[in-house]
Each structure stands twice: as structure tokens, then as C-alpha cells.
Design an enzyme around this catalytic site. Structure first.
Site, short mmCIF file in Angstrom:
data_model
loop_
_atom_site.label_atom_id
_atom_site.label_comp_id
_atom_site.label_asym_id
_atom_site.label_seq_id
_atom_site.Cartn_x
_atom_site.Cartn_y
_atom_site.Cartn_z
N GLY A 74 44.74 5.73 -9.38
CA GLY A 74 44.78 6.89 -8.31
C GLY A 74 45.84 6.65 -7.26
N TYR A 102 44.76 1.26 -9.08
CA TYR A 102 43.95 1.37 -7.94
C TYR A 102 42.58 0.99 -8.40
CZ TYR A 102 41.07 4.21 -4.48
OH TYR A 102 40.15 4.35 -3.34
N HIS A 188 50.10 -0.53 -16.12
CA HIS A 188 49.42 0.59 -16.85
C HIS A 188 49.51 0.41 -18.21
CE1 HIS A 188 48.48 3.25 -13.31
NE2 HIS A 188 49.27 2.65 -12.85
N GLU A 190 47.79 2.18 -20.46
CA GLU A 190 47.59 3.14 -21.12
C GLU A 190 49.14 4.03 -21.24
OE1 GLU A 190 47.07 2.60 -18.17
OE2 GLU A 190 47.17 4.19 -16.73
N SER A 242 43.43 32.94 -33.24
CA SER A 242 44.87 33.25 -32.84
C SER A 242 45.86 33.07 -33.42
CB SER A 242 45.07 32.52 -31.41
OG SER A 242 44.99 31.28 -31.56
N GLY A 243 45.93 32.25 -34.52
CA GLY A 243 46.86 31.60 -35.11
C GLY A 243 47.31 30.13 -34.73
N GLY A 244 46.74 29.71 -33.71
CA GLY A 244 46.96 28.40 -32.97
C GLY A 244 45.84 27.26 -33.76
N VAL A 245 46.32 26.07 -33.37
CA VAL A 245 45.24 25.21 -33.79
C VAL A 245 43.99 24.93 -33.45
CG1 VAL A 245 46.63 23.21 -32.52
CG2 VAL A 245 45.33 22.86 -34.38
N SER A 247 41.85 27.19 -32.39
CA SER A 247 40.91 28.38 -33.24
C SER A 247 40.82 28.08 -34.42
CB SER A 247 41.10 29.97 -32.73
OG SER A 247 42.29 30.09 -33.34
N LYS A 388 43.56 16.99 -27.85
CA LYS A 388 44.48 17.99 -28.78
C LYS A 388 44.81 16.91 -30.05
CE LYS A 388 46.74 21.66 -29.25
NZ LYS A 388 46.48 23.10 -29.00
#
Ligand code: XMP
Length: 532
Positions: A74, A102, A188, A190, A242-245, A247, A388
Site C-alpha cells: 500500500g 506495507y 513483491h 506477485e 456484445s460480441g465480447g468475451v 457476455s 478476466k
């Protein structure tokens, strides 16, 4: 609008697959830029992970029965009066804790150590020397490169702690409590620049927190399907495509659960890319045999947009036209009770609606918010626990074609924000052709998956050119291609010159009305990804 919350935070106890979430890790979010990344890295290790507020009580934490707690980094300094703190009782719950940056400083301070400003802020790669190869660093070499990003560090380690690793400027780069399962890292793990960062997280989860790795997307899909069936019963669900992944995966999942009870609606707003409507129809009717209603609303949208130049006004009008078109079509569908939306976990976090809420700065995201309450549906959001990349994996698992699953994001207002100034069908047609060449050439060069978003923008300015023997005065097109993890910051993609040359030559030769092509080399910030 009710939210039926088909999400992991509301497991169905009758489901055989609910065991999937019996193992969870909580990331306490202290406002780190990388907090979501930590959660994703944990899930990469097949352990379910949630991001929650840093200041939840020990009781709330216990109620979620976590296998481990991770304290994120943070921007604050732990010695400042109003810096974010966690409930100090969490250190005596016996639950394994990993403090990062942090989070490590906070744990050290809470347990009797001292934190101070470093002589110089450290940002970038550092060489870590590992002194103890037990548990956390099991299987590591003696030295690795790690990613540092801090202005403070632990100056005096609490008596009960010992050092596991250090760098030349950071004596306590990795530490552990002598008797309790509490660990701290100044660097870090990650971030991909830390070598073996995934292994480190794996070691914490499996060697220290004794996780078993129960989080698998195939189980998630099965569990979601069972939940959708039990919530929906015999009712009908509507899903906007919508054509997107997002939806597409939402629809695929619901289709798997309830098949013919799903009706999909595609509103063609006239702002779609070349051949997009046909592609969605073929994917959803051939592949899934789903009930798909395609509404050609392009005239409504183009009329609403006529003469409008202001980007925000364009968005507002497109939003209204979409709601009106969707509502009209939805009203024709008998017995529909539910509306499905492809809300993802980052949207949930950013909108402040995550379980127990996040603490980090809340960014109001374009994609949050949906159809208004007056539609009167109950909302189903089966992806609201997924990131995603998990949605993409789930899409593959559900049998969606790779090219759909790996599509670059496309904004809701579509080509309207890439056709600068006022919008006409003629301008949109020019843009569609140029855009198809940009994306097609990037795909041919096998660079589509390595870039995050690529498209053409039709500029308002015209410029002089010469074609054959004639002087021309025509449009300019900008090519925009960016690389980004989170779309909040982005770098322009360093595409090979020969690819840029091919794109330029083809656009100028093949797209009528364009005589100049520019490549956008601005990063975000200060530029944005879209031009409007
Ligand atoms: P910017 O241009 O803000 O874009 O750097 C970041 C990401 O958001 C997308 N974007 C939108 N998506 N409605 C959307 O659904 C919008 O109004 C909108 N504006 C930008 C953009 O394509 C990029 O992925």
C-alpha cells in the site's frame, strides 16, 4: 433490481462441488496497486482467493474460515497517524499470514518492530540472498532477482522474528516469526519481475498454509451450472450479447445450464466492427443453437448521434438508445424473469460491492452499472467471482472458439469513440475497412495475443497526398495498439516496422478516402487508450 448473486460468495451448500470454496485465502487490501494481482497469483495456484477491506474485524475474518491471510502492500507509511491498519487480533488467530511490503511492515510494527524511511526509495530489481531454504524458499537457488517498490522498510526486527533473506540495502527482505506462521516479504512476489514469485506463493500456500488446491475452473463451471439451474428453475433468462468475451462466456455458461430457456439479444447499433454481427450469429446459432434475437437498431443509433461531436454526449445517447432497443426486444420475450450480465470480479471490486468491500481507491469503471431497474428483471452475474484470464479459460472449457475467447476488449460505444467528431454511416464504413486491415495484419503477424488492444481511429483532419498523378485531399487514420495488464495504464506496442508498413500500404491502397496513416506512440497516462 434484485441480485440473485450466482457468485462464489454465496455457495449452494447442497451442491457437491461447493467443497471447491471450502479453502480460501483472504487478501487484506491496503490500497496496493498490485492487490488484485496477488489474488490472481493465488488463484493461479488453484486456491480460491478474495480481496477484502483491510479493516475487517477478526470475527469477520474467522467467519470466512480462511486457510491463510495475505496483507497487501500500500502507498501509506505505517508510522503515519492515519495509515490503514488491520485488526491486531488477526496475528493471534493462528491463521498463516504473509505480509507483503506495507503488509510486512505493518505486521512487524504490530509485533514490536520498527519501521523507518529508507535512505533512498527503492524501485526496481534487487538481488536477494536467501539464507534459509526451509518451507517458504524450498527449492530456491541461493540468489534470485526480486522486484522492490518501497520508501520505508523494517529497521528493527521484532525479537520473535528471524531473517530468511536480505538484499544489499534491505537487511530484512524476507522474515518469519520464530513460532507463529507469520511471514513477511519486503519485495513483491506477485509481480512477474520477481524470479520464482509463483513458486514463492505456492510454497506459502502449500508448505505453510497446508492448502490442497481445490480451486479449478472446471469445478467452478459445474458448480455455477448447478446454481443457475436451482435459481432459475423453469423461468427464462435473457442475456445481451456484445460480441465480447464476457457476455459470450456468460451466455455459454447459462446455455449449458438451462439450454432453450436462454434467449440472447444482440443489438446491432451500427457501431460494430466489420462482419461482427455475422460472426456473433454464426457462433451462437451454429455452435450453441441458442435462441438469438438480432435487432438491427443502427438507424435509431445513427439518428440519435447525428451532429453530435462531444464524446461524453455520444456515450450518453448510445446508452439511452441501447436501453430503449433492449427493452423493446425484451418485452417481446414471454416469461423472462432474469437478466444475465457478464460482470467480472475486478468490476465488483472497483464498484465497491465485493464481499466486505475493498479499501482501495474505487475507480468507477465504464462497464459497471447495467440495465436500469425499471426493466424489472432479477440479475444473474455468474462471472462476478472471476478475473478476466479465468473467464477466458472458462470460455475455452465451455467450448467457445479460441478466437472469440482471446478477442481484444471492445468498448460499449463501439466505433463511435473511434470515429472522431460527428458520426455518419459513410465515415463508419471507412473506419470499419481500415480497422479490419489493422487487426487482420496483426493477427497474420501472430501478434494479436501479445497485444492487448489494437484498432484504427478515423481522424477528422484531412491532408494533402498524391495518388497516381493526382493531388488528393483525404482522411487520415491513426493506428492504436497497446500492451497492458489492467487497461488503467498502457504502453504503446512496439510493432515491427515491416508490419506497420504493410498496414499503412494496405489501408491507403484499399480504403477509399484515406491517404495517410499515423501510428499512435502515446502511453497511458497521459493519453488514454481510446481517442475519445
Ligand atoms: P481508456 O480510453 O479510458 O480505455 O484508456 C480503457 C479501456 O476501457 C475501454 N473503454 C470503454 N469501454 N465503454 C466501455 O465499455 C466506454 O465508454 C469505454 N471507453 C473506453 C477501452 O476500450 C479500453 O479497453
Amino acid at each position: 433490481m434484485n441480485n440473485s448473486s450466482l457468485g462464489a460468495s454465496n455457495p449452494d451448500p447442497s451442491s457437491a462441488a461447493s467443497d471447491l470454496l471450502s479453502e480460501r485465502v483472504l487478501v487484506l487490501d491496503f490500497g496496493a496497486q498490485y492487490a488484485q494481482l496477488i489474488a490472481r497469483r493465488v488463484r493461479d495456484q488453484n486456491v480460491y482467493c478474495e480481496l477484502i477491506r483491510h479493516d475487517v474485524s477478526a470475527e469477520v475474518i474467522m467467519a470466512r474460515k480462511p486457510s491463510a491471510i495475505i496483507l497487501s502492500g500500500g502507498p501509506a507509511s505505517v508510522y503515519e497517524a492515519n495509515s490503514p491498519k488491520c485488526d491486531p487480533r488477526i496475528f493471534s488467530l493462528g491463521i498463516p499470514i504473509l505480509g507483503i511490503c506495507y503488509g510486512m511492515q505493518l505486521a512487524s510494527q504490530a509485533l514490536g518492530g520498527a519501521v523507518e524511511k529508507c535512505p533512498a526509495r527503492e524501485f526496481g530489481r534487487s538481488r536477494l540472498e536467501i539464507a534459509s531454504m526451509e518451507k517458504l524458499f524450498a527449492g530456491f537457488p541461493h540468489e534470485i532477482d526480486v522486484w522492490m517498490s518501497h520508501g520505508d522498510q523494517v529497521h528493527a526486527l521484532p525479537d520473535d522474528f528471524e531473517t530468511l533473506a536480505s538484499t544489499s540495502t534491505c537487511p530484512f527482505a524476507a522474515v518469519k516469526h520464530k513460532t507463529l506462521p507469520i511471514y513477511g516479504l519486503q519485495f513483491h512476489p506477485e509481480v512477474s519481475h520477481t524470479a520464482l514469485g509463483g513458486t514463492l506463493i505456492h510454497n506459502f500456500l502449500y508448505n505453510i498454509a497446508n492448502c490442497e488446491g481445490k480451486w479449478h475452473l472446471s469445478d467452478f463451471a459445474q458448480r455455477s451450472i448447478e446454481q443457475i439451474r436451482s435459481v432459475v428453475g423453469k423461468d427464462r433468462v435473457i442475456c445481451g450479447l456484445s460480441g465480447g468475451v464476457d457476455s459470450a462466456v456468460t451466455a455459454a455458461l447459462i446455455y449449458k445450464a438451462i439450454g432453450p430457456q436462454l434467449t440472447c439479444i444482440l443489438i446491432d447499433n451500427g457501431l460494430l466492427r466489420k462482419d461482427e454481427q455475422a460472426a456473433v450469429i454464426s457462433e451462437f446459432t451454429n455452435h450453441f443453437k441458442a435462441d438469438l434475437r438480432v435487432v438491427d437498431a443502427s438507424n435509431r443509433f445513427l439518428t440519435a448521434l447525428a451532429g453530435i461531436r462531444d464524446p461524453q454526449e455520444k456515450r450518453r445517447r448510445i446508452g439511452h438508445a441501447f436501453i430503449d432497443s433492449f427493452k423493446e426486444e425484451a418485452e417481446k420475450i414471454n416469461g423472462a424473469k432474469f437478466l444475465a450480465q457478464g460482470t467480472l470480479y475486478p468490476d465488483v471490486i472497483e464498484s465497491g460491492a465485493a464481499a466486505d468491500g475493498p479499501s482501495a481507491t474505487i475507480k468507477l469503471h465504464h462497464n459497471v452499472g447495467g440495465l436500469p431497474e425499471e426493466l424489472g428483471f432479477e440479475l444473474i452475474e455468474p462471472l462476478r467471482d472471476l478475473f478476466k484470464d479465468e473467464v477466458r479459460k472458462l470460455g475455452v472449457e465451455l467450448g467457445l472458439p479460441e478466437h472469440l475467447v482471446w478477442r481484444h476488449p471492445f468498448p460499449g460505444p463501439g466505433l463511435a469513440v473511434r470515429c472522431l467528431g460527428d458520426i455518419t454511416k459513410e465515415k463508419l464504413d471507412v473506419l470499419r475497412e481500415a480497422d479490419a486491415i489493422v487487426v487482420g495484419e496483426i493477427k497474420n503477424a501472430n501478434l494479436y495475443r501479445q497485444t492487448s488492444q489494437a484498432f484504427a481511429v478515423l481522424l477528422e483532419s484531412q491532408s494533402v497526398g498524391v495518388m497516381g498523378d493526382a493531388r488528393t485531399y483525404e482522411n487520415a487514420v491513426a493506428v492504436r495498439c497497446v500492451n497492458t495488464d489492467d487497461f488503467m495504464t498502457a504502453d504503446w506496442s512496439h510493432l515491427p516496422y515491416d508490419l506497420l508498413a504493410r498496414i499503412s500500404t494496405r489501408i491507403i491502397n484499399e480504403v477509399r478516402g484515406v491517404n495517410r496513416v499515423c501510428y499512435d506512440i502515446s502511453s497511458k497516462p497521459p493519453a488514454t487508450i481510446e481517442w475519445e
